[in-house]
Motif scaffolding. Structure first.
Motif, mmCIF file in Angstrom:
data_model
loop_
_atom_site.group_PDB
_atom_site.id
_atom_site.type_symbol
_atom_site.label_atom_id
_atom_site.label_comp_id
_atom_site.label_asym_id
_atom_site.label_seq_id
_atom_site.Cartn_x
_atom_site.Cartn_y
_atom_site.Cartn_z
ATOM 1 N N ALA A 443 0.849 -1.192 0.000
ATOM 2 C CA ALA A 443 0.000 0.000 0.000
ATOM 3 C C ALA A 443 0.882 1.237 0.000
ATOM 4 O O ALA A 443 2.022 1.227 0.465
ATOM 5 C CB ALA A 443 -0.940 0.006 1.203
ATOM 6 N N ARG A 444 0.337 2.327 -0.527
ATOM 7 C CA ARG A 444 1.003 3.624 -0.527
ATOM 8 C C ARG A 444 -0.021 4.692 -0.183
ATOM 9 O O ARG A 444 -1.189 4.606 -0.568
ATOM 10 C CB ARG A 444 1.623 3.939 -1.896
ATOM 11 C CG ARG A 444 2.733 2.991 -2.322
ATOM 12 C CD ARG A 444 3.980 3.185 -1.486
ATOM 13 N NE ARG A 444 5.076 2.371 -1.978
ATOM 14 C CZ ARG A 444 5.350 1.152 -1.553
ATOM 15 N NH1 ARG A 444 4.565 0.588 -0.636
ATOM 16 N NH2 ARG A 444 6.383 0.488 -2.041
ATOM 17 N N TYR A 445 0.443 5.692 0.555
ATOM 18 C CA TYR A 445 -0.416 6.844 0.869
ATOM 19 C C TYR A 445 0.404 8.113 0.723
ATOM 20 O O TYR A 445 1.525 8.207 1.247
ATOM 21 C CB TYR A 445 -0.984 6.756 2.287
ATOM 22 C CG TYR A 445 -1.780 8.001 2.654
ATOM 23 C CD1 TYR A 445 -3.097 8.145 2.240
ATOM 24 C CD2 TYR A 445 -1.191 9.036 3.362
ATOM 25 C CE1 TYR A 445 -3.816 9.284 2.534
ATOM 26 C CE2 TYR A 445 -1.903 10.181 3.664
ATOM 27 C CZ TYR A 445 -3.219 10.308 3.247
ATOM 28 O OH TYR A 445 -3.925 11.443 3.526
ATOM 29 N N ARG A 610 -4.532 6.097 -17.972
ATOM 30 C CA ARG A 610 -3.100 6.194 -17.692
ATOM 31 C C ARG A 610 -2.678 5.191 -16.614
ATOM 32 O O ARG A 610 -1.601 4.600 -16.698
ATOM 33 C CB ARG A 610 -2.756 7.615 -17.248
ATOM 34 C CG ARG A 610 -2.905 8.671 -18.333
ATOM 35 C CD ARG A 610 -2.446 10.029 -17.820
ATOM 36 N NE ARG A 610 -2.660 11.087 -18.802
ATOM 37 C CZ ARG A 610 -2.310 12.371 -18.602
ATOM 38 N NH1 ARG A 610 -1.719 12.719 -17.468
ATOM 39 N NH2 ARG A 610 -2.535 13.265 -19.539
ATOM 40 N N THR A 611 -3.522 5.023 -15.619
ATOM 41 C CA THR A 611 -3.184 4.076 -14.555
ATOM 42 C C THR A 611 -3.158 2.650 -15.080
ATOM 43 O O THR A 611 -2.290 1.852 -14.704
ATOM 44 C CB THR A 611 -4.191 4.204 -13.404
ATOM 45 O OG1 THR A 611 -4.192 5.561 -12.927
ATOM 46 C CG2 THR A 611 -3.820 3.289 -12.250
ATOM 47 N N ARG A 612 -4.081 2.308 -15.966
ATOM 48 C CA ARG A 612 -4.070 0.965 -16.540
ATOM 49 C C ARG A 612 -2.825 0.745 -17.405
ATOM 50 O O ARG A 612 -2.234 -0.338 -17.403
ATOM 51 C CB ARG A 612 -5.330 0.732 -17.371
ATOM 52 C CG ARG A 612 -6.605 0.623 -16.563
ATOM 53 C CD ARG A 612 -7.712 -0.048 -17.362
ATOM 54 N NE ARG A 612 -7.932 0.574 -18.659
ATOM 55 C CZ ARG A 612 -8.732 1.605 -18.870
ATOM 56 N NH1 ARG A 612 -9.414 2.132 -17.852
ATOM 57 N NH2 ARG A 612 -8.889 2.121 -20.076
ATOM 58 N N VAL A 613 -2.426 1.783 -18.139
ATOM 59 C CA VAL A 613 -1.211 1.673 -18.949
ATOM 60 C C VAL A 613 0.003 1.452 -18.055
ATOM 61 O O VAL A 613 0.864 0.605 -18.324
ATOM 62 C CB VAL A 613 -1.030 2.932 -19.818
ATOM 63 C CG1 VAL A 613 0.338 2.936 -20.489
ATOM 64 C CG2 VAL A 613 -2.129 3.014 -20.873
ATOM 65 N N ALA A 616 -0.019 -2.054 -16.665
ATOM 66 C CA ALA A 616 0.411 -3.063 -17.635
ATOM 67 C C ALA A 616 1.923 -3.042 -17.827
ATOM 68 O O ALA A 616 2.547 -4.078 -18.049
ATOM 69 C CB ALA A 616 -0.296 -2.833 -18.973
ATOM 70 N N ALA A 617 2.526 -1.848 -17.745
ATOM 71 C CA ALA A 617 3.962 -1.734 -17.994
ATOM 72 C C ALA A 617 4.806 -2.130 -16.790
ATOM 73 O O ALA A 617 5.985 -2.455 -16.936
ATOM 74 C CB ALA A 617 4.302 -0.298 -18.407
ATOM 75 N N ALA A 618 4.249 -2.096 -15.594
ATOM 76 C CA ALA A 618 5.025 -2.382 -14.387
ATOM 77 C C ALA A 618 5.307 -3.878 -14.271
ATOM 78 O O ALA A 618 4.566 -4.721 -14.784
ATOM 79 C CB ALA A 618 4.269 -1.889 -13.151
ATOM 80 N N ASP A 619 6.387 -4.178 -13.564
ATOM 81 C CA ASP A 619 6.803 -5.564 -13.365
ATOM 82 C C ASP A 619 6.172 -6.101 -12.072
ATOM 83 O O ASP A 619 6.488 -5.611 -10.982
ATOM 84 C CB ASP A 619 8.323 -5.649 -13.278
ATOM 85 C CG ASP A 619 8.825 -7.088 -13.159
ATOM 86 O OD1 ASP A 619 7.987 -8.006 -13.242
ATOM 87 O OD2 ASP A 619 10.040 -7.284 -12.980
ATOM 88 N N GLU A 629 5.804 2.891 -9.192
ATOM 89 C CA GLU A 629 5.677 3.269 -10.595
ATOM 90 C C GLU A 629 4.252 3.719 -10.920
ATOM 91 O O GLU A 629 4.055 4.602 -11.759
ATOM 92 C CB GLU A 629 6.078 2.097 -11.484
ATOM 93 C CG GLU A 629 7.574 1.758 -11.407
ATOM 94 C CD GLU A 629 7.929 0.548 -12.243
ATOM 95 O OE1 GLU A 629 7.001 -0.062 -12.825
ATOM 96 O OE2 GLU A 629 9.132 0.206 -12.312
ATOM 97 N N LEU A 630 3.272 3.135 -10.271
ATOM 98 C CA LEU A 630 1.891 3.583 -10.491
ATOM 99 C C LEU A 630 1.686 5.003 -9.984
ATOM 100 O O LEU A 630 0.968 5.798 -10.596
ATOM 101 C CB LEU A 630 0.905 2.641 -9.810
ATOM 102 C CG LEU A 630 0.687 1.275 -10.465
ATOM 103 C CD1 LEU A 630 -0.343 0.484 -9.688
ATOM 104 C CD2 LEU A 630 0.246 1.426 -11.905
#
Length: 782
Positions: A443-445, A610-613, A616-619, A629-630
C-alpha cells in the motif's frame, strides 16, 4: 543552442565570444570555440602568443578581467577554478559605450560556467563545444515572438524555466503566460504586445508557478524589431533564472522581492532557501546561515555552502541529522546579540570565538530575527575577503531581519501543524500489512500538498482466516481533522464487521448504517473485496467508489465491472450487491482513490486509462516497486492519494477439507469421533489420530453443553498440520478455569486441548464463534 547563444550574447552586449586555451607543448593560446561574428574586421585569430600584449594573453597571465572601451569595446575574462589557469573568454562589445555593469556581471558568471567545462591540465581538442553548454548550465533561455499571430518560438531551456515540457508546448504565447502569476500579467503583456514607442530594450522580472506549486522569479530582457508597417514584426528576448542576474538595482527592489518570496515560503526549509538567495549573491557573501533559537540551542535550518567542512568544528561535532544544532554557550557572540536583540557587524580582523572562526574572516553580520516581541532566530552573513559595511547595507540587513523573523515564526507554526497532521494520519492507517500465504499486499499513501496535509483516504488489509483476506480502500469527503476522524472510525468499523465473519455486502451495509447514525455532513466511498486465497475467488462490493483494476498474468489490464451502491452515509436502507470474480495466479488487483486518477486538468477517464497503462507496464515481480511506478510523478496533488495492490500467487499447498454437522443426540460425540477417524484414515494420517480425536471430543462436548443451536465440525489437512474447527452459535469465547484442583468436576477440557495442540484459539464468525486447534502430523507420515 547556437541560436539561443547568439540571442543571449546580443542581450549581454556582445557580438562575438571566443574561448582560448593554452596549447600543449607551446607558449600559445589556441582558439577552442566561437559564437557570433565581427560586424567589420578580421575574425579572431586561431592562436595568440602567451607573451604577447593581446587582451586575452594579458588576462590569462594576470588572472584578472580586462574591460576595454575603444572603437570596438572588448572584454577579456580569465578562465580558472581555484586559482588554476585554464584559458580566457574574449567578448567583443556592440555598443560604443562598452559593457554595462549588469552585462559585465552576467559575462563574469558566464566565464565561470565555461571554466567549469574545461578539463584541468591538458587543453581540449579543437574545436570543442563550450559556449553553448555553458549557457545551458546558467539556465538562460531565449524566444522569438510574433505579436500578430501570438506564436512564439521558445527553446527547451525557456520551457524548463517556465515549467512546461516540450511535448506539452503548442507554440502559443498564451500557454507560457498561463504559468505566470496574475499580478505580473500586466507587465508581461506590455512587453509581449509592444507599441510603436516600445522598440527599445525592455527588462523586467516576473514570477511563474512551477509544476509542483513553487514560485520562481525569472528575469526577462527583450527588444522589439519594427516590421513593414507601424507595428513590430517580432520580439526577441532572453529569460534567465533570477539568481543569474541582479534582482534589483536598489534596496527597495530587493525588499519587495524578499517580501513576495517570503510570503510564498510555507516551511522553515523554504524560508532558508529564500534567505540564502536574498543575501549571499546580492551582498557577495561567502557564508549564510539561518537558525531558529530553541531553549539554549541554535537549531540550524539552512547553511550555504551546505558542506560540513565549510563550518567550524563546534557545528560539525553536533552534526546529528541533516542540519546541526549548536549550544549557545559555545557561541557567546550570538548569545550577546540575541540577548540585546540588535544587529552586530564585526569588521575584518575581529577576534571571534572558535565556534565562529572562518565564517566571516573578512566581516561578519549577526542578525537577530525579531518576531512578535521575541527573537525567533538568528542569521549569519560572512565574507572571506575584507568587506565594508556601508549605511545602505545596514538598512537592508535590518529590514531583512524583521521580514525573515516573521516568516520564520510563521513557518515554524506551519511545520508543527503539518507534523501533527502527519502523525494523526499515520496513527489512523495500518502500520504494516499482514503476510499472506497466497499473495503479497502493498500500500502507498501520499497526503495532499495543499492545506492541512491530512485527508480522508484510507486502506486496510484484514486477514480473516488462514486462507481468506479482505481488502478495503475508501475516501471520506473533505480534507480536515474531521474527515480524518471519520476515516479512522470507518476503518475501525469495517475491520470489526469483517473480523466478525460477515459477508462483504453485510460489512459494507453495517458501515453505511453506522455513518448515517453519526449524523455528520460527510459521506464516504469505499470498495471492499474478500478473497479466497485457496480457490482464487473474489467478492467485490462498491459504495460510490472507483472500480477496481486487474492486471492479468498476460500483462493486459481491465476494470472490474462491480455493481455499485451509493456512497456510505447517504441512505440507511441502501443495497450493496456483490460481484464475484475469479482470479488466476499471477493476477494483480489494484484499488485506488480518485486523487491518483483525477485532477482539475485530468479527466477521470483519462486518469484511469493512464493508470491501466502504467499497471500493464510495471513488473509484478516486485509489488512495492510496482506501486511506486503507479504513483509516478503526481506533481502538485490537489487531493490525497491511496493505493492498494495485491498480487495473487495462489496457495502453494492446497488443503484437504471435510465437514460434519453435529446433531444434538446423546451419542453425538461418538459420531463426531467416528467421522474424524474415517477422515484421518482416508488422509493416511492415522498417527495423529489420538491427539486429534481427543481434541474433537473436548471441543464438540463443550459446544453441545455450553451453547444452543447448530454445531459444526470441520477438519482441514494442510501440509503436515491437521486443523480442527468447531463452530457454534454463541458469540462468547470459551473461558479456561482460573483454578483447577483435584476435586473439580469440570474445566480441565480446554486446558487439555491447549496442551495437546501446537496452536489453539477462537475467532468470531457470523452468528457465533469458531474454536480451532492445530496439531502437527508426526514426521514420517505421508
Amino acid at each position: 543552442m547556437r541560436t539561443c547563444l547568439d540571442r543571449a550574447l546580443t542581450f549581454a552586449g556582445a557580438t562575438l565570444a571566443a574561448v582560448y586555451a593554452p596549447e600543449v607543448g607551446t607558449r600559445e593560446l589556441q582558439l577552442v570555440d566561437t559564437s557570433g561574428s565581427v560586424p567589420s574586421g578580421p575574425a579572431p585569430p586561431e592562436r595568440l602568443p602567451l607573451s604577447g600584449d593581446s587582451p586575452a594573453a594579458r588576462a590569462f597571465r594576470t588572472h584578472h578581467p580586462l574591460w576595454l572601451t575603444a572603437e570596438t569595446p572588448l572584454g577579456a575574462l580569465p578562465l580558472g577554478i581555484g586559482g588554476s589557469r585554464l584559458g580566457c573568454l574574449l567578448v567583443l562589445g556592440a555598443s560604443p559605450d562598452g559593457f554595462e555593469a549588469e552585462q559585465r556581471r552576467f559575462l563574469e558568471r558566464y566565464a565561470d560556467a565555461v571554466a567549469a567545462l574545461l578539463p584541468p591540465g591538458a587543453a581540449p581538442p579543437v574545436p570543442t563545444p563550450l559556449l553553448a553548454p555553458a549557457l545551458r548550465s546558467l539556465r538562460v533561455g531565449s524566444f522569438v515572438l510574433s505579436p500578430d499571430t501570438g506564436l512564439i518560438e521558445a527553446d527547451d531551456t525557456l520551457l524548463e524555466l517556465v515549467g512546461i515540457t516540450p511535448d506539452d508546448f503548442d507554440g502559443k504565447v498564451d500557454t507560457l503566460l498561463a504559468h505566470a502569476l496574475p499580478e505580473d500579467m500586466h507587465a508581461l503583456m506590455s512587453v509581449l504586445e509592444p507599441t510603436t514607442d516600445a522598440f527599445g530594450r525592455r527588462d523586467l522580472e516576473f514570477r511563474v508557478r512551477g509544476p509542483t506549486g513553487e514560485m520562481r522569479w525569472l528575469s526577462l530582457s527583450c527588444r522589439a524589431e519594427p516590421g513593414a508597417g507601424d507595428g513590430p514584426q517580432q520580439v526577441l528576448g532572453v529569460v534567465t533564472a533570477t539568481p543569474v542576474l541582479r534582482r534589483g538595482g536598489d534596496d527597495v527592489s530587493r525588499i519587495q522581492w524578499l517580501t513576495a518570496a517570503l510570503d510564498d515560503a510555507a516551511t522553515v526549509r523554504d524560508v532558508g532557501r529564500v534567505v540564502v538567495a536574498a543575501l549571499r549573491e546580492p551582498l557577495a557573501a561567502d557564508h549564510v546561515a539561518l537558525a531558529a533559537v530553541q531553549d539554549d540551542r541554535v537549531m540550524v535550518t539552512a547553511l550555504d555552502p551546505p558542506q560540513p567542512g565549510a563550518w567550524p568544528d563546534v557545528w560539525r561535532t553536533e552534526w546529528r541529522t541533516e542540519w546541526p544544532d549548536a549550544p549557545l554557550r559555545a557561541l557567546p557572540t550570538l548569545q550577546a546579540a540575541l540577548r540585546d536583540g540588535r544587529m552586530d557587524l564585526w569588521p575584518v580582523g575581529t577576534a571571534l570565538e572558535a565556534g565562529l572562526a572562518g565564517i566571516g574572516a573578512g566581516g561578519l553580520a549577526v542578525l537577530p530575527l525579531p518576531a512578535k516581541g521575541q527573537v525567533a532566530g538568528v542569521c549569519l552573513v560572512g565574507w572571506d575577503r575584507p568587506h565594508e559595511f556601508v549605511p545602505e547595507e545596514r538598512s537592508l540587513l535590518t529590514a531583512t531581519a524583521a521580514l525573515v523573523g516573521q516568516a520564520l515564526k510563521r513557518a515554524h507554526a506551519h511545520d508543527a501543524e503539518q507534523e501533527l497532521a502527519t502523525m494523526l494520519q499515520r496513527s489512523l492507517l495500518p502500520r504494516r500489512l499482514p503476510e499472506l500465504p497466497g499473495g503479497t499486499a502493498v500500500a502507498r499513501y501520499l497526503p495532499a500538498r495543499r492545506g492541512l496535509q491530512v485527508g480522508g483516504d484510507w486502506y486496510d488489509v484484514i486477514a480473516l482466516s488462514e486462507d481468506r483476506v479482505a481488502l478495503v480502500i475508501g475516501d471520506v469527503q473533505g480534507h480536515s481533522a474531521g474527515a480524518a476522524t471519520i476515516m479512522g472510525q470507518m476503518r475501525t468499523a469495517v475491520r470489526a464487521y469483517a473480523i466478525e465473519g460477515h459477508p462483504p455486502d453485510v460489512v459494507v451495509s453495517h458501515a453505511n448504517r453506522l455513518l448515517v447514525g453519526m449524523e455528520t455532513d460527510l459521506f464516504a466511498t469505499c470498495c471492499y473485496a474478500e478473497l479466497d486465497l485457496e480457490e482464487g475467488n473474489a467478492l467485490f462490493v462498491r459504495a460510490g467508489h472507483l472500480a477496481p483494476m486487474l492486471r492479468l498474468p498476460d500483462g493486459s489490464t481491465e476494470e472490474v465491472e462491480v455493481a455499485g451502491g451509493p456512497p456510505l452515509g447517504i441512505l440507511a436502507e441502501a443495497d450493496f450487491p456483490m460481484t464475484a470474480v475469479e482470479l488466476a495466479p499471477g493476477t494483480v488487483l489494484a484499488l485506488v482513490t480518485d486523487g491518483l486518477v483525477e485532477a482539475a486538468d485530468l479527466p477521470l477517464d483519462e486518469g484511469m486509462r493512464r493508470t491501466r497503462v502504467a499497471l500493464a507496464a510495471a513488473d509484478p515481480a516486485d509489488p512495492g516497486k510496482m506501486a511506486d511506478e503507479l504513483l509516478g510523478d503526481v506533481g502538485r496533488r490537489e487531493d490525497d492519494v491511496a493505493l492498494l495492490l495485491l498480487r495473487y500467487d495462489g496457495m502453494r499447498t492446497r488443503p484437504i477439507r471435510a465437514g460434519w454437522m453435529v446433531w444434538r443426540l446423546p451419542d453425538a460425540v461418538m459420531h463426531a469421533r467416528r467421522f474424524t477417524a474415517r477422515t484421518l484414515r482416508r488422509w493416511k494420517v492415522q498417527e495423529a489420530a489420538d491427539a486429534v480425536l481427543l481434541v474433537v471430543s473436548e471441543l464438540v462436548t463443550n459446544a453441545l453443553v455450553h451453547t444452543q443451536g447448530p454445531v459444526r465440525l470441520d477438519l482441514v489437512l494442510r501440509g503436515d498440520r491437521v486443523r480442527v474447527s468447531v463452530s457454534d452459535s454463541s458469540p462468547r469465547a470459551p473461558a479456561k478455569p482460573v483454578i483447577v484442583d483435584w476435586e473439580a468436576t469440570g474445566g480441565r477440557g480446554l486446558l487439555l486441548v491447549e496442551a495437546m495442540s501446537d496452536a489453539f484459539g477462537s475467532v468470531p464468525v457470523a452468528g457465533g464463534k469458531q474454536v480451532w486447534s492445530e496439531i502437527a502430523v508426526p514426521e514420517g507420515v505421508p
